[in-house]
Design a protein around this motif. Structure first.
Motif, PDB file in Angstrom:
ATOM      1  N   UNK A   1      -5.110 -44.362 -22.165  1.00 49.98           N
ATOM      2  CA  UNK A   1      -6.565 -44.317 -22.123  1.00 49.98           C
ATOM      3  C   UNK A   1      -7.230 -44.299 -23.478  1.00 49.98           C
ATOM      4  N   UNK A   2      -6.460 -44.407 -24.556  1.00 51.20           N
ATOM      5  CA  UNK A   2      -7.028 -44.297 -25.877  1.00 51.20           C
ATOM      6  C   UNK A   2      -7.690 -45.551 -26.407  1.00 51.20           C
ATOM      7  N   UNK A   3      -7.391 -46.682 -25.821  1.00 55.42           N
ATOM      8  CA  UNK A   3      -7.956 -47.952 -26.256  1.00 55.42           C
ATOM      9  C   UNK A   3      -8.625 -48.622 -25.074  1.00 55.42           C
ATOM     10  N   UNK A   4      -9.875 -49.013 -25.263  1.00 59.00           N
ATOM     11  CA  UNK A   4     -10.636 -49.647 -24.193  1.00 59.00           C
ATOM     12  C   UNK A   4     -11.280 -50.922 -24.708  1.00 59.00           C
ATOM     13  N   UNK A   5     -11.321 -51.901 -23.841  1.00 54.00           N
ATOM     14  CA  UNK A   5     -11.965 -53.167 -24.132  1.00 54.00           C
ATOM     15  C   UNK A   5     -13.020 -53.435 -23.070  1.00 54.00           C
ATOM     16  N   UNK A   6     -14.146 -54.002 -23.500  1.00 60.45           N
ATOM     17  CA  UNK A   6     -15.190 -54.405 -22.575  1.00 60.45           C
ATOM     18  C   UNK A   6     -15.693 -55.791 -22.928  1.00 60.45           C
ATOM     19  N   UNK A   7     -15.948 -56.569 -21.918  1.00 63.48           N
ATOM     20  CA  UNK A   7     -16.640 -57.823 -22.139  1.00 63.48           C
ATOM     21  C   UNK A   7     -18.046 -57.536 -22.652  1.00 63.48           C
ATOM     22  N   UNK A   8     -18.551 -58.430 -23.492  1.00 64.72           N
ATOM     23  CA  UNK A   8     -19.877 -58.229 -24.060  1.00 64.72           C
ATOM     24  C   UNK A   8     -20.944 -58.063 -22.981  1.00 64.72           C
ATOM     25  N   UNK A   9     -20.765 -58.740 -21.869  1.00 62.03           N
ATOM     26  CA  UNK A   9     -21.770 -58.721 -20.822  1.00 62.03           C
ATOM     27  C   UNK A   9     -21.919 -57.366 -20.147  1.00 62.03           C
ATOM     28  N   UNK A  10     -20.932 -56.487 -20.306  1.00 62.15           N
ATOM     29  CA  UNK A  10     -20.983 -55.200 -19.623  1.00 62.15           C
ATOM     30  C   UNK A  10     -20.967 -54.012 -20.573  1.00 62.15           C
ATOM     31  N   UNK A  11     -20.854 -54.251 -21.867  1.00 65.85           N
ATOM     32  CA  UNK A  11     -20.829 -53.148 -22.828  1.00 65.85           C
ATOM     33  C   UNK A  11     -22.088 -52.300 -22.709  1.00 65.85           C
ATOM     34  N   UNK A  12     -21.886 -51.006 -22.701  1.00 72.15           N
ATOM     35  CA  UNK A  12     -22.992 -50.079 -22.578  1.00 72.15           C
ATOM     36  C   UNK A  12     -23.380 -49.766 -21.156  1.00 72.15           C
ATOM     37  N   UNK A  13     -22.864 -50.523 -20.206  1.00 72.39           N
ATOM     38  CA  UNK A  13     -23.193 -50.307 -18.796  1.00 72.39           C
ATOM     39  C   UNK A  13     -21.989 -49.916 -17.958  1.00 72.39           C
ATOM     40  N   UNK A  14     -20.823 -50.436 -18.303  1.00 73.48           N
ATOM     41  CA  UNK A  14     -19.606 -50.169 -17.538  1.00 73.48           C
ATOM     42  C   UNK A  14     -18.681 -49.281 -18.357  1.00 73.48           C
ATOM     43  N   UNK A  15     -17.966 -48.412 -17.674  1.00 72.35           N
ATOM     44  CA  UNK A  15     -16.989 -47.550 -18.313  1.00 72.35           C
ATOM     45  C   UNK A  15     -15.696 -47.585 -17.517  1.00 72.35           C
ATOM     46  N   UNK A  16     -14.610 -47.925 -18.186  1.00 66.90           N
ATOM     47  CA  UNK A  16     -13.301 -47.894 -17.554  1.00 66.90           C
ATOM     48  C   UNK A  16     -12.612 -46.584 -17.917  1.00 66.90           C
ATOM     49  N   UNK A  17     -11.937 -45.997 -16.960  1.00 66.65           N
ATOM     50  CA  UNK A  17     -11.212 -44.762 -17.195  1.00 66.65           C
ATOM     51  C   UNK A  17      -9.997 -44.731 -16.285  1.00 66.65           C
ATOM     52  N   UNK A  18      -9.118 -43.797 -16.547  1.00 68.29           N
ATOM     53  CA  UNK A  18      -7.938 -43.680 -15.694  1.00 68.29           C
ATOM     54  C   UNK A  18      -7.522 -42.233 -15.586  1.00 68.29           C
ATOM     55  N   UNK A  19      -6.903 -41.920 -14.479  1.00 63.98           N
ATOM     56  CA  UNK A  19      -6.331 -40.611 -14.239  1.00 63.98           C
ATOM     57  C   UNK A  19      -4.884 -40.857 -13.853  1.00 63.98           C
ATOM     58  N   UNK A  20      -3.999 -40.724 -14.825  1.00 63.22           N
ATOM     59  CA  UNK A  20      -2.603 -41.047 -14.572  1.00 63.22           C
ATOM     60  C   UNK A  20      -1.958 -40.089 -13.570  1.00 63.22           C
ATOM     61  N   UNK A  21      -2.449 -38.869 -13.505  1.00 63.05           N
ATOM     62  CA  UNK A  21      -1.922 -37.927 -12.528  1.00 63.05           C
ATOM     63  C   UNK A  21      -2.239 -38.350 -11.107  1.00 63.05           C
ATOM     64  N   UNK A  22      -3.319 -39.113 -10.933  1.00 70.28           N
ATOM     65  CA  UNK A  22      -3.716 -39.602  -9.617  1.00 70.28           C
ATOM     66  C   UNK A  22      -3.383 -41.064  -9.404  1.00 70.28           C
ATOM     67  N   UNK A  23      -2.731 -41.690 -10.371  1.00 67.57           N
ATOM     68  CA  UNK A  23      -2.383 -43.116 -10.276  1.00 67.57           C
ATOM     69  C   UNK A  23      -3.606 -43.969  -9.957  1.00 67.57           C
ATOM     70  N   UNK A  24      -4.699 -43.682 -10.629  1.00 65.92           N
ATOM     71  CA  UNK A  24      -5.956 -44.336 -10.308  1.00 65.92           C
ATOM     72  C   UNK A  24      -6.687 -44.754 -11.574  1.00 65.92           C
TER      73      UNK A  24
END
Length: 119
Positions: free
Chosen positions: A55-78
């Motif tokens: 989860x330390x490195x994230x990439x976003x398309x320019x069209x969604x930067x500032x609006x979308x956030x990607x995250x993960x919970x490895x303990x929940x496999x999600x």
């Protein structure tokens, strides 16, 4: 085989928010980088966001930067995609996918979830 199942899509008005979830089977979820793609009718599939294994490195398309956030919970496999300030242009089928770092190819794909943003 890694199985990915998306959920959380739906119909929202412009300016609204949705959170997509992608649940992965198996015990090796943390071995994969994860991405969210979308494909609108008549358009090519587009990488929206990507997140590294820890989860330390994230990439976003320019069209969604500032609006979308990607995250993960490895303990929940999600992996999640939080979407705010949605626009009609965000309407698409959204897919999650898994890849082995440092490869660029995504090896496993979910079936997708429909996001429709109305004016």
């Amino acid at each position: 085989q890694v199985q990915l199942v998306e959920s959380g899509g739906g119909l929202v008005q412009a300016g609204g928010s949705l959170r997509l979830s992608c649940a992965a089977s198996g015990r090796t979820f943390s071995s994969y980088a994860m991405g969210w793609f979308r494909q609108a009718p008549g358009k090519e599939r587009e990488l929206v966001a990507d997140i590294s294994r820890g989860g330390g490195t994230r990439y976003y398309a320019d069209s969604v930067k500032g609006r979308f956030t990607i995250s993960r919970d490895n303990a929940k496999n999600t992996v999640y995609l939080q979407m705010i300030s949605l626009k009609p242009e965000d309407t698409a089928v959204y897919y999650c996918a898994a890849r082995i770092p440092v490869e660029s190819e995504y090896d496993y794909w979910g079936q997708g979830t429909q996001v429709t943003v109305s004016s």
